[in-house]
Write a protein that holds these residues in place. Structure first.
Motif, PDB file in Angstrom:
ATOM      1  N   SER A 185       8.108 -69.912 -32.265  1.00  0.00           N
ATOM      2  CA  SER A 185       7.647 -68.594 -32.704  1.00  0.00           C
ATOM      3  C   SER A 185       6.938 -67.945 -31.518  1.00  0.00           C
ATOM      4  O   SER A 185       5.914 -68.441 -31.046  1.00  0.00           O
ATOM      5  N   ILE A 186       7.503 -66.849 -31.023  1.00  0.00           N
ATOM      6  CA  ILE A 186       6.973 -66.179 -29.832  1.00  0.00           C
ATOM      7  C   ILE A 186       6.447 -64.808 -30.220  1.00  0.00           C
ATOM      8  O   ILE A 186       7.193 -63.968 -30.748  1.00  0.00           O
ATOM      9  N   ASP A 187       5.168 -64.583 -29.969  1.00  0.00           N
ATOM     10  CA  ASP A 187       4.514 -63.307 -30.261  1.00  0.00           C
ATOM     11  C   ASP A 187       4.417 -62.450 -29.003  1.00  0.00           C
ATOM     12  O   ASP A 187       4.256 -62.980 -27.887  1.00  0.00           O
ATOM     13  N   VAL A 188       4.473 -61.134 -29.175  1.00  0.00           N
ATOM     14  CA  VAL A 188       4.349 -60.192 -28.066  1.00  0.00           C
ATOM     15  C   VAL A 188       3.206 -59.218 -28.353  1.00  0.00           C
ATOM     16  O   VAL A 188       3.114 -58.664 -29.461  1.00  0.00           O
ATOM     17  N   TYR A 189       2.362 -59.028 -27.349  1.00  0.00           N
ATOM     18  CA  TYR A 189       1.220 -58.103 -27.425  1.00  0.00           C
ATOM     19  C   TYR A 189       1.265 -57.162 -26.228  1.00  0.00           C
ATOM     20  O   TYR A 189       2.032 -57.372 -25.276  1.00  0.00           O
ATOM     21  N   GLN A 190       0.421 -56.146 -26.265  1.00  0.00           N
ATOM     22  CA  GLN A 190       0.256 -55.274 -25.103  1.00  0.00           C
ATOM     23  C   GLN A 190      -0.870 -55.819 -24.225  1.00  0.00           C
ATOM     24  O   GLN A 190      -1.900 -56.284 -24.722  1.00  0.00           O
ATOM     25  N   LEU A 191      -0.665 -55.764 -22.917  1.00  0.00           N
ATOM     26  CA  LEU A 191      -1.728 -56.131 -21.991  1.00  0.00           C
ATOM     27  C   LEU A 191      -2.841 -55.088 -22.051  1.00  0.00           C
ATOM     28  O   LEU A 191      -2.579 -53.884 -22.171  1.00  0.00           O
ATOM     29  N   ALA A 192      -4.084 -55.551 -21.952  1.00  0.00           N
ATOM     30  CA  ALA A 192      -5.215 -54.625 -21.919  1.00  0.00           C
ATOM     31  C   ALA A 192      -5.403 -54.039 -20.528  1.00  0.00           C
ATOM     32  O   ALA A 192      -5.957 -52.946 -20.373  1.00  0.00           O
ATOM     33  N   ASN A 193      -4.942 -54.759 -19.512  1.00  0.00           N
ATOM     34  CA  ASN A 193      -5.051 -54.311 -18.118  1.00  0.00           C
ATOM     35  C   ASN A 193      -3.743 -54.619 -17.401  1.00  0.00           C
ATOM     36  O   ASN A 193      -3.006 -55.527 -17.791  1.00  0.00           O
ATOM     37  N   LYS A 194      -3.463 -53.895 -16.364  1.00  0.00           N
ATOM     38  CA  LYS A 194      -2.254 -54.195 -15.592  1.00  0.00           C
ATOM     39  C   LYS A 194      -2.435 -55.518 -14.849  1.00  0.00           C
ATOM     40  O   LYS A 194      -3.558 -55.970 -14.591  1.00  0.00           O
ATOM     41  N   VAL A 195      -1.316 -56.148 -14.521  1.00  0.00           N
ATOM     42  CA  VAL A 195      -1.348 -57.464 -13.885  1.00  0.00           C
ATOM     43  C   VAL A 195      -1.826 -57.339 -12.437  1.00  0.00           C
ATOM     44  O   VAL A 195      -1.220 -56.633 -11.634  1.00  0.00           O
ATOM     45  N   THR A 196      -2.928 -58.014 -12.142  1.00  0.00           N
ATOM     46  CA  THR A 196      -3.438 -58.058 -10.764  1.00  0.00           C
ATOM     47  C   THR A 196      -3.755 -59.485 -10.326  1.00  0.00           C
ATOM     48  O   THR A 196      -3.898 -59.741  -9.135  1.00  0.00           O
ATOM     49  N   ASN A 197      -3.893 -60.408 -11.293  1.00  0.00           N
ATOM     50  CA  ASN A 197      -4.227 -61.796 -10.972  1.00  0.00           C
ATOM     51  C   ASN A 197      -3.025 -62.682 -11.280  1.00  0.00           C
ATOM     52  O   ASN A 197      -2.410 -62.558 -12.347  1.00  0.00           O
TER      53      ASN A 197
END
Length: 475
Positions: A128-140
């Motif tokens: 079971s794979i869930d998808v969410y929105q990132l709160a911040n753009k990927v930097t790390n």
């Protein structure tokens, strides 16, 4: 008896050959000079210590892990993905009053033939794979970095994973009937239409005018396994983002001046292909978050042992920045005192499996890396690996490290390294064994392989890790 000149010559040649052949049993047998070993054999002890890996750098990987598995020996492992979505083109126009029909996150499973596409159980486990929105753009990009997310669930996939099975999908052709297309193995996760309508389609051309503006507005998506809804021992899948087969697919209706309402579709790519200074390319904008939980396992016992010299019969190796084994060679510093000045003809490190035959779904790692620390405690190649990898014949494969499924072991050729340690031309800052990708030798922790191995340690009686040294004493 009368001899001719030819008879005499034949007789002389025969006598010469007879006198030269001290081992008639070897006549007619070809000897491979690379396989021939001469000199005195010494089996030198090897001490081992289990240590945790450092977090892996997940920037620019050729494939990325996603999954969750419970291993009776290694505990629980989970890997999630932070995905940057890019506009298909700058100032992309969705048309007048677009209305979203569907949004699907498409993730292509890695199909590289020489690599393990999936590590774990594909037969009985449900994912079971869930998808969410990132709160911040990927930097790390370190595997230990935590990516913040918005807690509203955007989509879910539930079912078995089939990494070796192609599938047919419907392709929308504007103004024409839809067509079927066969595509590589993939998972398709439907996303919340209202969210995508507001977060992407309603941005207009201003929101897609540049990659930076779109990413600032949308941030990206985060995929992780829902552990409560998954069943079975699980596993880790690997996904490839280097091509065009992973994307966010948007299907919407727009007003067409000539034909009224028309349905169209577009694929927004996941990650961005960037050119490196060395002429190669890598993927930017994707990060893997990896967690290990060794609670209640022997792995935890060895890591937390107050005395690192405590003898164990087995030690452990685990990919996805899990655990590795540090090796030391206590007799090499006094080798000259014990055996005299010597030339090392051949030295091989023999690493045997410390369990019964590894079985599905947790097979032994296909390949191990062997590397050392330099004086600054930074990873460095073993001299033999450098020599073999620059060789025109055989290359790095001659160095070894590949799993022999018949003899249940790995072998490394370490002749130059051992000679350097004996002569003290190389300082022993530590030597390490760790799983690595089958095709890409890694001397640092890696996130591209989830495989693991249980190997014999220094105190084992039947499958002890050992160093075979063939040497010739010199004056």
């Amino acid at each position: 008896m009368k001899f001719t000149k030819q008879d005499l010559l034949t007789l002389l040649i025969g006598l010469f050959l007879f006198a030269s052949c001290k081992n008639p049993d070897g006549v007619g047998l070809d000897v491979d000079p690379n396989a021939a070993i001469t000199g005195t054999l010494v089996v030198s002890p090897v001490k081992s210590q289990l240590v945790e890996e450092d977090p892996a750098n997940t920037y620019g990987l050729n494939r990325y892990p996603l999954g969750y598995m419970t291993d009776p020996t290694f505990g629980k492992t989970e890997a999630a993905l932070a995905l940057t979505v890019y506009p298909v083109s700058t100032s992309y126009d969705f048309g007048t009053a677009p209305v979203l029909d569907s949004a699907v996150l498409v993730l292509k499973l890695d199909t590289t033939s020489t690599l393990t596409k999936f590590y774990g159980d594909t037969t009985n486990s449900k994912y079971s794979i869930d998808v969410y929105q990132l709160a911040n753009k990927v930097t790390n990009y370190k595997s230990s970095d935590v990516q913040a997310i918005n807690n509203t669930l955007l989509g879910n996939f539930t079912g078995k994973l089939a990494p070796n099975t192609k599938r047919k999908i419907s392709v929308i052709v504007p103004g024409k009937a839809d067509t079927l297309k066969t595509v590589p193995a993939q998972i398709r996760i439907p996303l919340n239409k209202a969210f995508i309508q507001n977060a992407i389609l309603n941005l207009g051309t201003a929101g897609t005018s540049s990659n930076a503006k779109f990413i600032d507005a949308f941030k990206g998506l985060y995929a992780q396994v829902n552990k409560a809804s998954s069943t079975g021992v699980g596993g880790i899948a690997f996904f490839n983002f280097t091509g065009t087969d992973s994307y966010l697919q948007l299907v919407w209706k727009k007003t067409n001046s000539s034909s009224g309402i028309d349905t169209t579709s577009v694929n927004f790519p996941i990650g961005a292909l960037v050119q490196n200074s060395n002429g190669g390319s890598s993927i930017s904008g994707i990060a893997a978050n990896i967690k290990h939980d060794y609670t209640g396992t022997e792995v935890q016992t060895q890591i937390g042992a107050p005395n690192p010299t405590t003898p164990y019969s087995v030690t452990y190796l685990q990919g996805l920045a899990g655990v590795k084994t540090k090796l030391t060679f206590p007799e090499l510093t006094s080798f000259k005192n014990t055996y005299g000045k010597a030339i090392i003809n051949k030295a091989e490190l023999v690493v045997e499996i410390g369990e019964n035959a590894p079985a599905y779904p947790f097979n032994a790692a296909q390949r191990l890396s062997l590397y050392r620390w330099d004086i600054a405690q930074q990873p460095a190649d073993i001299p033999d690996y450098t020599t073999f990898s620059s060789s025109a014949s055989g290359g790095a494969a001659l160095f070894g490290g590949y799993f022999d499924s018949l003899k249940k072991r790995y072998i490394f050729i370490v002749t130059s390294y051992v000679q350097g340690l004996i002569d003290k031309n190389i300082e022993d800052g530590g030597t390490f064994l760790a799983p690595t990708s089958y095709t890409d030798f890694q001397k640092t922790s890696t996130a591209t392989s989830a495989e693991r191995s249980i190997i014999g340690a220094s105190s084992s009686t039947t499958n002890k890790i050992k160093l075979n040294i063939y040497y010739t004493k010199i004056n």
